[in-house]
Design a protein around this motif. Structure first.
Motif, PDB file in Angstrom:
ATOM      1  N   UNK A 139       0.820  -1.201   0.000  1.00 59.85           N
ATOM      2  CA  UNK A 139       0.000   0.000   0.000  1.00 59.85           C
ATOM      3  C   UNK A 139       0.859   1.259   0.000  1.00 59.85           C
ATOM      4  N   UNK A 140       0.315   2.305  -0.603  1.00 61.84           N
ATOM      5  CA  UNK A 140       1.009   3.584  -0.742  1.00 61.84           C
ATOM      6  C   UNK A 140       1.540   4.113   0.596  1.00 61.84           C
ATOM      7  N   UNK A 141       0.722   4.044   1.645  1.00 60.74           N
ATOM      8  CA  UNK A 141       1.140   4.572   2.946  1.00 60.74           C
ATOM      9  C   UNK A 141       2.385   3.882   3.491  1.00 60.74           C
ATOM     10  N   UNK A 142       2.513   2.606   3.245  1.00 57.71           N
ATOM     11  CA  UNK A 142       3.694   1.881   3.720  1.00 57.71           C
ATOM     12  C   UNK A 142       4.948   2.368   3.000  1.00 57.71           C
ATOM     13  N   UNK A 143       4.855   2.551   1.694  1.00 56.22           N
ATOM     14  CA  UNK A 143       5.999   3.082   0.947  1.00 56.22           C
ATOM     15  C   UNK A 143       6.382   4.462   1.468  1.00 56.22           C
ATOM     16  N   UNK A 144       5.385   5.325   1.711  1.00 60.82           N
ATOM     17  CA  UNK A 144       5.655   6.688   2.172  1.00 60.82           C
ATOM     18  C   UNK A 144       6.319   6.683   3.544  1.00 60.82           C
ATOM     19  N   UNK A 145       5.801   5.878   4.462  1.00 60.57           N
ATOM     20  CA  UNK A 145       6.371   5.819   5.810  1.00 60.57           C
ATOM     21  C   UNK A 145       7.805   5.305   5.766  1.00 60.57           C
ATOM     22  N   UNK A 146       8.035   4.275   4.989  1.00 58.21           N
ATOM     23  CA  UNK A 146       9.377   3.702   4.892  1.00 58.21           C
ATOM     24  C   UNK A 146      10.343   4.650   4.188  1.00 58.21           C
ATOM     25  N   UNK A 147       9.861   5.380   3.189  1.00 57.91           N
ATOM     26  CA  UNK A 147      10.719   6.343   2.504  1.00 57.91           C
ATOM     27  C   UNK A 147      11.136   7.457   3.465  1.00 57.91           C
ATOM     28  N   UNK A 148      10.213   7.987   4.227  1.00 61.04           N
ATOM     29  CA  UNK A 148      10.552   9.024   5.208  1.00 61.04           C
ATOM     30  C   UNK A 148      11.558   8.488   6.222  1.00 61.04           C
ATOM     31  N   UNK A 149      11.346   7.275   6.684  1.00 64.50           N
ATOM     32  CA  UNK A 149      12.254   6.648   7.648  1.00 64.50           C
ATOM     33  C   UNK A 149      13.645   6.460   7.037  1.00 64.50           C
ATOM     34  N   UNK A 150      13.691   5.984   5.799  1.00 62.80           N
ATOM     35  CA  UNK A 150      14.973   5.775   5.123  1.00 62.80           C
ATOM     36  C   UNK A 150      15.729   7.091   4.979  1.00 62.80           C
ATOM     37  N   UNK A 151      15.025   8.156   4.630  1.00 67.68           N
ATOM     38  CA  UNK A 151      15.683   9.461   4.500  1.00 67.68           C
ATOM     39  C   UNK A 151      16.222   9.949   5.835  1.00 67.68           C
ATOM     40  N   UNK A 152      15.454   9.745   6.892  1.00 64.63           N
ATOM     41  CA  UNK A 152      15.930  10.139   8.225  1.00 64.63           C
ATOM     42  C   UNK A 152      17.159   9.323   8.624  1.00 64.63           C
ATOM     43  N   UNK A 153      17.141   8.034   8.327  1.00 64.55           N
ATOM     44  CA  UNK A 153      18.312   7.200   8.616  1.00 64.55           C
ATOM     45  C   UNK A 153      19.541   7.681   7.853  1.00 64.55           C
TER      46      UNK A 153
END
Length: 133
Positions: A32-46
């Motif tokens: 789902x779109x929301x999962x990609x968005x949450x993981x992308x934000x997390x990856x950028x923060x990492x």
């Protein structure tokens, strides 16, 4: 689309694209779109970047303010809008949405990502620069 180093925020957009590709490879297709968005934000923060999700955007017209008229998916470093989709293909309405967000936010650059395109680099990444119209 050809990627070059002479477009605005090229280092940041490169980092966002790299993170998006990592996320898509890790999660796989059909998420789902929301999962990609949450993981992308997390990856950028990492990766050490500021990544804000669900950034609310007011619009004003002739003295009328409409609070929270839009919700932008993600904004990286207060500079680049990221709009994530999981659609069969990107169509005009997706570009219109991103252009509206750019116009009302004052941001100049967006990445429109379609995580349904597998792999993402094969047509799922579009750079949109704010038009002056």
């Amino acid at each position: 689309e050809t990627w070059s180093e002479d477009h605005p925020h090229s280092e940041l957009t490169g980092a966002i694209i790299a993170a998006a590709i990592r996320v898509q490879k890790a999660l796989g297709p059909g998420v789902l779109e929301d999962a990609y968005k949450a993981c992308l934000a997390h990856a950028l923060r990492l990766d050490g970047y500021k990544a804000l999700r669900e950034v609310r955007l007011d619009i004003t017209w002739e003295g009328l303010c409409i609070p929270n008229a839009y919700i932008m998916d993600l904004v990286g470093e207060d500079k680049v809008l990221v709009e994530a989709k999981t659609v069969e293909r990107l169509v005009d309405v997706h570009y219109a949405q991103v252009n509206s967000y750019l116009r009302f936010s004052g941001l100049e650059l967006a990445l429109l990502l379609n995580f349904r395109t597998w792999p993402l680099k094969d047509g799922g990444i579009r750079r949109v620069i704010r038009s002056n119209t």
